[in-house]
Design a protein around this motif. Structure first.
Motif, PDB file in Angstrom:
ATOM      1  N   ARG A 128       0.839  -1.207   0.000  1.00 32.17           N
ATOM      2  CA  ARG A 128       0.000   0.000   0.000  1.00 32.17           C
ATOM      3  C   ARG A 128       0.869   1.251   0.000  1.00 32.17           C
ATOM      4  N   GLU A 129       1.889   1.285   0.844  1.00 32.75           N
ATOM      5  CA  GLU A 129       2.767   2.452   0.919  1.00 32.75           C
ATOM      6  C   GLU A 129       3.499   2.673  -0.407  1.00 32.75           C
ATOM      7  N   ALA A 130       3.988   1.591  -1.025  1.00 37.99           N
ATOM      8  CA  ALA A 130       4.699   1.712  -2.303  1.00 37.99           C
ATOM      9  C   ALA A 130       3.763   2.236  -3.392  1.00 37.99           C
ATOM     10  N   LEU A 131       2.532   1.709  -3.438  1.00 31.70           N
ATOM     11  CA  LEU A 131       1.573   2.198  -4.433  1.00 31.70           C
ATOM     12  C   LEU A 131       1.202   3.655  -4.167  1.00 31.70           C
ATOM     13  N   MET A 132       1.024   4.006  -2.903  1.00 31.45           N
ATOM     14  CA  MET A 132       0.682   5.381  -2.574  1.00 31.45           C
ATOM     15  C   MET A 132       1.772   6.334  -3.043  1.00 31.45           C
ATOM     16  N   GLU A 133       3.029   5.964  -2.801  1.00 30.25           N
ATOM     17  CA  GLU A 133       4.148   6.792  -3.253  1.00 30.25           C
ATOM     18  C   GLU A 133       4.189   6.876  -4.779  1.00 30.25           C
ATOM     19  N   TYR A 134       3.935   5.754  -5.446  1.00 29.62           N
ATOM     20  CA  TYR A 134       3.953   5.736  -6.908  1.00 29.62           C
ATOM     21  C   TYR A 134       2.846   6.625  -7.489  1.00 29.62           C
ATOM     22  N   PHE A 135       1.651   6.547  -6.923  1.00 26.86           N
ATOM     23  CA  PHE A 135       0.518   7.307  -7.456  1.00 26.86           C
ATOM     24  C   PHE A 135       0.704   8.820  -7.354  1.00 26.86           C
ATOM     25  N   VAL A 136       1.562   9.276  -6.459  1.00 26.98           N
ATOM     26  CA  VAL A 136       1.801  10.719  -6.347  1.00 26.98           C
ATOM     27  C   VAL A 136       3.161  11.120  -6.917  1.00 26.98           C
ATOM     28  N   SER A 137       3.902  10.155  -7.469  1.00 30.41           N
ATOM     29  CA  SER A 137       5.206  10.455  -8.060  1.00 30.41           C
ATOM     30  C   SER A 137       5.041  11.009  -9.475  1.00 30.41           C
ATOM     31  N   ASP A 138       6.109  11.553 -10.018  1.00 37.06           N
ATOM     32  CA  ASP A 138       6.070  12.074 -11.387  1.00 37.06           C
ATOM     33  C   ASP A 138       5.747  10.984 -12.394  1.00 37.06           C
ATOM     34  N   SER A 139       6.226   9.767 -12.173  1.00 32.43           N
ATOM     35  CA  SER A 139       5.997   8.697 -13.142  1.00 32.43           C
ATOM     36  C   SER A 139       4.636   8.014 -12.975  1.00 32.43           C
ATOM     37  N   GLY A 140       4.022   8.080 -11.809  1.00 31.22           N
ATOM     38  CA  GLY A 140       2.752   7.378 -11.589  1.00 31.22           C
ATOM     39  C   GLY A 140       1.544   8.274 -11.417  1.00 31.22           C
ATOM     40  N   SER A 141       1.751   9.555 -11.353  1.00 25.36           N
ATOM     41  CA  SER A 141       0.669  10.510 -11.134  1.00 25.36           C
ATOM     42  C   SER A 141      -0.111  10.767 -12.424  1.00 25.36           C
ATOM     43  N   LEU A 142      -1.404  10.980 -12.287  1.00 23.87           N
ATOM     44  CA  LEU A 142      -2.274  11.324 -13.418  1.00 23.87           C
ATOM     45  C   LEU A 142      -3.009  12.618 -13.094  1.00 23.87           C
ATOM     46  N   PRO A 143      -3.120  13.536 -14.063  1.00 25.32           N
ATOM     47  CA  PRO A 143      -3.717  14.843 -13.777  1.00 25.32           C
ATOM     48  C   PRO A 143      -5.124  14.765 -13.185  1.00 25.32           C
ATOM     49  N   TRP A 144      -5.945  13.846 -13.688  1.00 28.89           N
ATOM     50  CA  TRP A 144      -7.326  13.789 -13.222  1.00 28.89           C
ATOM     51  C   TRP A 144      -7.456  13.366 -11.770  1.00 28.89           C
ATOM     52  N   GLN A 145      -6.460  12.623 -11.227  1.00 28.40           N
ATOM     53  CA  GLN A 145      -6.576  12.191  -9.834  1.00 28.40           C
ATOM     54  C   GLN A 145      -6.517  13.400  -8.905  1.00 28.40           C
ATOM     55  N   TRP A 146      -5.637  14.342  -9.213  1.00 32.11           N
ATOM     56  CA  TRP A 146      -5.520  15.548  -8.389  1.00 32.11           C
ATOM     57  C   TRP A 146      -6.791  16.377  -8.502  1.00 32.11           C
ATOM     58  N   ASN A 147      -7.264  16.527  -9.737  1.00 30.38           N
ATOM     59  CA  ASN A 147      -8.490  17.305  -9.948  1.00 30.38           C
ATOM     60  C   ASN A 147      -9.655  16.709  -9.170  1.00 30.38           C
ATOM     61  N   HIS A 148      -9.784  15.406  -9.195  1.00 23.20           N
ATOM     62  CA  HIS A 148     -10.901  14.743  -8.523  1.00 23.20           C
ATOM     63  C   HIS A 148     -10.835  14.950  -7.007  1.00 23.20           C
ATOM     64  N   VAL A 149      -9.685  14.664  -6.417  1.00 23.49           N
ATOM     65  CA  VAL A 149      -9.560  14.776  -4.967  1.00 23.49           C
ATOM     66  C   VAL A 149      -9.708  16.223  -4.522  1.00 23.49           C
ATOM     67  N   ARG A 150      -9.076  17.122  -5.225  1.00 23.97           N
ATOM     68  CA  ARG A 150      -9.139  18.536  -4.832  1.00 23.97           C
ATOM     69  C   ARG A 150     -10.505  19.154  -5.070  1.00 23.97           C
ATOM     70  N   SER A 151     -11.224  18.672  -6.099  1.00 26.51           N
ATOM     71  CA  SER A 151     -12.556  19.214  -6.367  1.00 26.51           C
ATOM     72  C   SER A 151     -13.572  18.771  -5.318  1.00 26.51           C
ATOM     73  N   ARG A 152     -13.244  17.731  -4.610  1.00 28.97           N
ATOM     74  CA  ARG A 152     -14.114  17.222  -3.553  1.00 28.97           C
ATOM     75  C   ARG A 152     -13.858  17.950  -2.236  1.00 28.97           C
ATOM     76  N   GLY A 153     -12.889  18.880  -2.225  1.00 27.16           N
ATOM     77  CA  GLY A 153     -12.603  19.647  -1.015  1.00 27.16           C
ATOM     78  C   GLY A 153     -11.982  18.815   0.089  1.00 27.16           C
ATOM     79  N   GLN A 154     -11.280  17.744  -0.297  1.00 24.70           N
ATOM     80  CA  GLN A 154     -10.730  16.845   0.705  1.00 24.70           C
ATOM     81  C   GLN A 154      -9.250  17.070   0.940  1.00 24.70           C
ATOM     82  N   ASN A 155      -8.677  18.086   0.341  1.00 25.86           N
ATOM     83  CA  ASN A 155      -7.240  18.306   0.471  1.00 25.86           C
ATOM     84  C   ASN A 155      -6.909  18.719   1.902  1.00 25.86           C
ATOM     85  N   VAL A 156      -6.096  17.938   2.567  1.00 25.02           N
ATOM     86  CA  VAL A 156      -5.735  18.220   3.949  1.00 25.02           C
ATOM     87  C   VAL A 156      -4.241  18.424   4.124  1.00 25.02           C
ATOM     88  N   SER A 157      -3.500  18.402   3.039  1.00 32.86           N
ATOM     89  CA  SER A 157      -2.042  18.496   3.179  1.00 32.86           C
ATOM     90  C   SER A 157      -1.594  19.895   3.471  1.00 32.86           C
TER      91      SER A 157
END
Length: 157
Positions: A128-157
């Motif tokens: 889980r930790e490895a996948l989480m790191e990959y999904f937010v890395s430059d090579s594993g990140s996708l633009p729509w994932q950020w848009n989706h999470v941030r549009s839901r107002g769930q950004n807590v970082s």
């Protein structure tokens, strides 16, 4: 006297939210796929009475046939609206296959009760930790994932 515990939601980091969203999407794709297979192929309307290896081969053959029919005869095999779709905000619109499957009470696909009180093994946590790191890395990140999470107002970082 009974002790009352007040539970409050635990705020997830943005990386955790991205992981949960991507995992949810993957699970939805798999559920959609097997739902379509069940709606179109009778063998998936009941438990497959075969060895694991044979069941895997049956599933692989059905997927190959499904892909072939989608490419060559899509309009009649899988008409518009038959599969789930996603609107612009990332919400899922259920396809007609749900109704076909719902009307067949003999089905082999059913919800499994969630396990309670079980701790994840260390290897599962590491994955889980490895996948989480990959999904937010430059090579594993996708633009729509950020848009989706941030549009839901769930950004807590």
């Amino acid at each position: 006297m009974a002790t009352t515990f007040i539970s409050r939601p635990i705020k997830a980091s943005e990386a955790q939210q991205i992981f949960n969203y991507r995992l949810s999407r993957a699970r939805h794709v798999i559920e959609n796929t097997f739902g379509i297979l069940r709606a179109r192929w009778r063998v998936f309307s009941r438990l497959i009475q075969a060895s694991v290896q044979t069941a895997e081969e049956i599933t692989k053959a059905a997927v190959c046939l499904h892909n072939y029919l989608r490419q060559t005869n899509s309009a009649s095999y899988c008409p518009s609206g038959f599969v789930d779709s996603e609107d612009g905000s990332g919400d899922i619109r259920p396809g007609e296959w749900h109704q076909v499957v719902r009307n067949d009470s003999r089905g082999a696909l059913f919800d499994i009760a969630p396990l309670r009180g079980r701790r994840y093994s260390n290897s599962a946590i590491e994955v889980r930790e490895a996948l989480m790191e990959y999904f937010v890395s430059d090579s594993g990140s996708l633009p729509w994932q950020w848009n989706h999470v941030r549009s839901r107002g769930q950004n807590v970082s």
